[in-house]
Design a protein around this motif. Structure first.
Motif, short mmCIF file in Angstrom:
data_model
loop_
_atom_site.label_atom_id
_atom_site.label_comp_id
_atom_site.label_asym_id
_atom_site.label_seq_id
_atom_site.Cartn_x
_atom_site.Cartn_y
_atom_site.Cartn_z
N ILE A 168 81.88 14.64 36.59
CA ILE A 168 83.20 15.14 36.97
C ILE A 168 83.06 16.40 37.82
N VAL A 169 82.16 17.32 37.40
CA VAL A 169 81.95 18.55 38.16
C VAL A 169 81.46 18.23 39.57
N VAL A 217 92.95 21.03 38.79
CA VAL A 217 91.52 21.33 38.85
C VAL A 217 91.18 22.47 37.90
N LEU A 267 84.34 17.04 41.65
CA LEU A 267 85.20 18.17 42.02
C LEU A 267 84.55 19.03 43.10
N MET A 305 88.73 22.07 34.72
CA MET A 305 87.53 22.90 34.59
C MET A 305 87.53 23.69 33.28
N ASP A 346 97.04 20.47 44.05
CA ASP A 346 96.31 20.01 42.87
C ASP A 346 95.50 21.11 42.19
N ARG A 347 95.68 22.35 42.61
CA ARG A 347 94.92 23.47 42.06
C ARG A 347 95.10 23.59 40.54
N MET A 405 86.83 24.99 43.79
CA MET A 405 85.69 25.17 42.89
C MET A 405 84.94 26.47 43.19
N GLN A 465 84.95 16.99 46.33
CA GLN A 465 86.32 16.77 46.80
C GLN A 465 87.16 18.04 46.93
N ARG A 466 86.89 19.05 46.11
CA ARG A 466 87.69 20.28 46.09
C ARG A 466 86.79 21.51 46.10
N ARG A 467 85.90 21.55 47.08
CA ARG A 467 84.89 22.61 47.14
C ARG A 467 85.52 24.01 47.21
#
Length: 195
Positions: A74-75, A49, A78, A53, A45-46, A86, A81-83
């Motif tokens: 949203i940030v 994301v 993210l 962003m 899912d990169r 990010m 969930q996707r540290r």
């Protein structure tokens, strides 16, 4: 297999849906299909994301406070969930005017990491009942206060934030060549057109 569910009978309305859930099942036996196995990728899912962003930056700068606050929501999601992704996006090497590189860390030394900590602290306080919830009135006023320090930091550090998000825009255009985010310089527009 059916992935935990029984395979629907051919000809039923669910059969084509079941079949379309797998590229292997869509490919007739007479064809040799090749495709990347997305489940083997570390971060399938990169691209999503990165593209999200790239758009979030515009929303964070919007004149309408509700849009800015929704962008922060949203940030935060993210970041929770996707540290890893990010952190990679928000810690970047930026070229300075004198040709040297500078590492800009918006995650650990910046407002994005602090935003996550503040959000989680506010959530804990709300859950423990130490912060009264708004019974009526404008719903955005409590979140305005919750994110005020983040927006102050964002305004103070706009140059560094813009430089990092410029890099995110470039990554988005590389990962998703059809992603229409525009070019920030005439040179980039020429380069993109020649590809």
């Amino acid at each position: 297999g059916g992935g935990g569910f029984p395979t629907p009978a051919p000809g039923t309305k669910f059969y084509s849906l079941w079949q379309s859930a797998s590229l292997t099942r869509c490919c007739p036996p007479s064809f040799s299909c090749t495709f990347p196995d997305l489940s083997a990728l570390d971060e399938p899912d990169r691209a999503f994301v990165v593209a999200l962003m790239a758009e979030i930056h515009i929303m964070l700068l919007d004149k309408v406070q509700d849009i800015r606050e929704q962008a922060v929501v949203i940030v935060v999601a993210l970041l929770q969930q996707r540290r890893g992704i990010m952190s990679e996006l928000l810690i970047a090497d930026i070229s300075r005017g004198d040709g040297r590189m500078e590492t800009v860390d918006l995650m650990n030394r910046g407002g994005f990491g602090a935003l996550l900590v503040a959000h989680e602290a506010a959530t804990i306080a709300e859950n423990m009942g130490t912060v009264p919830r708004k019974a009526g009135g404008k719903s955005g006023s409590s979140s305005s206060k919750k994110y005020a320090s983040f927006f102050e930091w964002l305004d103070r550090n706009q140059g560094q934030v813009a430089a990092v998000f410029h890099g995110i825009h470039i990554q988005a255009s590389r990962l998703l060549p059809g992603f229409d985010i525009g070019a920030s310089t005439p040179e980039e527009a020429i380069e993109n057109e020649q590809k």
